[in-house]
Scaffold this motif. Structure first.
Motif, short mmCIF file in Angstrom:
data_model
loop_
_atom_site.label_atom_id
_atom_site.label_comp_id
_atom_site.label_asym_id
_atom_site.label_seq_id
_atom_site.Cartn_x
_atom_site.Cartn_y
_atom_site.Cartn_z
N GLY A 152 4.53 2.32 -27.71
CA GLY A 152 4.53 3.75 -28.02
C GLY A 152 5.17 4.57 -26.91
N LEU A 153 4.71 5.82 -26.81
CA LEU A 153 5.35 6.78 -25.92
C LEU A 153 4.40 7.26 -24.84
N THR A 176 4.50 11.82 -34.45
CA THR A 176 5.43 10.69 -34.31
C THR A 176 4.83 9.49 -35.03
N HIS A 178 4.93 6.59 -33.76
CA HIS A 178 4.47 5.63 -32.75
C HIS A 178 2.95 5.50 -32.79
N GLN A 215 -3.94 6.52 -34.84
CA GLN A 215 -3.13 6.66 -33.62
C GLN A 215 -4.01 6.48 -32.38
#
Ligand code: PLP
Length: 340
Positions: A152-153, A176, A178, A215
């Motif tokens: 991910g970020l 997102t 991600h 998430q």
């Protein structure tokens, strides 16, 4: 003799309240704010892991807490640093990702992004060399393998933001596909308001609304966790007047507590009347240290009463304080350290 006094029970209580305010959010502590082992031992009871930004911090934390999840970040990682075992590796550039692949290790990676988002009201924004823009991310995406996996970020965009502003950024960052996003640190600490705290409850509630189902969200505060538990305590050696301006000269100086110089603020303090020597009463006083430089100033023109021999207790000295200071300038003795 000057001393740092750390209130470990206050830290314990504060960290517990932060943990409580962020249900289902992973909480890491950014070790660079203060790597003191006594503080880390208290924090380890509350956090899910530690964010380390160098091989030195990695060795320090891994020795203290074997098995604790570590996120390794920071610009300019060497090949040796890229080989260090960690739970998450924050990659700063396509070139760094290629060097990581060349090591042959396995790794779980977050790409550190430097998005073109307006950041207002920050004490410091992390623009410039940190992370990568959209073109950098695009360049990285095809490089991932079964061994070096994209998780991910990671974003750490600014320091000194209040909960509303951080949530404004989080809204964009969490939007997102991600599966995992590390939102960084930077929660505001107001040195002009020592009793105020970042709105952790509001931040936690806001994140709960913004996150997508499934998430994985992580934050990594430094300053806002440890700033309040540290005090720098010292003694007044001289009170003088130069062309009308009153000065209190203290043992030690900003080589022990560099925070007011780096931040350009007045460090909040309390004077305990333990001296009874000559002094001034209820007038603007500038508090300086023992260094032979006009920059050695803790606080300017604060109305107070102060006498030779009094004790001055500087508050909010638990983050980016001793560990960022130029200790050996002028070869004065180091302070003592006490933990209560
Ligand atoms: C410094 C830093 C932090 C912590 O920032 P604070 O302002 O102390 O909360 C978190 N993440 C990264 C990547 C950092 O560089």
């Amino acid at each position: 003799m000057p001393a740092y006094v750390y209130d470990l029970s206050a830290l314990d209580e504060h960290a517990a309240s932060v943990r409580w305010a962020l249900p289902d959010i992973e909480l890491y502590y950014a070790v660079k704010a203060n790597p003191d082992p006594e503080l880390l031992r208290v924090l380890a009871r509350h956090v899910d892991g530690f964010e380390v930004s160098s091989g030195g911090e990695h060795a320090h934390v891994a020795a203290l807490f074997p098995g604790m999840p570590l996120a390794l970040g920071g610009p300019g990682k060497t090949d040796a640093e890229l080989r260090l075992p960690c739970h998450r590796l924050h990659v700063e550039s396509p070139g760094e990702l290629r060097r990581l692949l060349a090591t042959g290790r396995e790794a779980d990676v977050l790409l550190r992004i430097n998005p073109d988002l307006p950041v207002e009201g920050a004490a410091l924004t992390m623009d410039g060399p940190f992370g990568m823009d959209e073109a950098g991310v695009e360049e990285c995406l095809p490089l991932f393998t079964d061994q070096v996996r994209l998780r991910g970020l990671h974003a750490h965009l600014a320091s000194g933001l209040d909960a509303d502003r951080l949530l404004g950024l989080a809204e964009r960052l969490l939007d997102t596909d991600h599966a995992e996003v590390n939102l960084g640190g930077g929660m505001a600490v107001d040195y002009a308001a020592p009793d105020e705290r970042f709105d952790w409850a509001g931040y936690g509630a806001g994140l709960a609304k913004l996150r997508r189902a499934g998430q994985r969200v992580r934050v990594e505060p430094g300053r806002a966790l440890t700033a309040y538990c540290g005090h720098y305590v010292t003694t007044v050696v001289d009170v003088k007047r130069v062309r009308g301006q009153a000065y209190a000269v203290l043992l030690g100086g900003t080589h022990h507590l560099r925070t007011p110089v780096t931040k350009g603020h007045d460090q909040p303090f309390t004077v305990l009347p333990t001296g009874g020597g000559p002094g001034v009463t209820d007038e603007p006083v500038t508090l300086v240290g023992q260094l032979c430089t006009p920059k050695d100033v803790f606080a300017r023109n604060i109305v107070t009463s102060v006498r030779v021999g009094d004790t001055v207790v500087f508050a909010m000295a638990g983050a980016y304080a001793w560990n960022i200071s130029h200790h050996d300038f002028l070869m004065h003795p180091h302070p003592a350290f006490h933990y209560v």
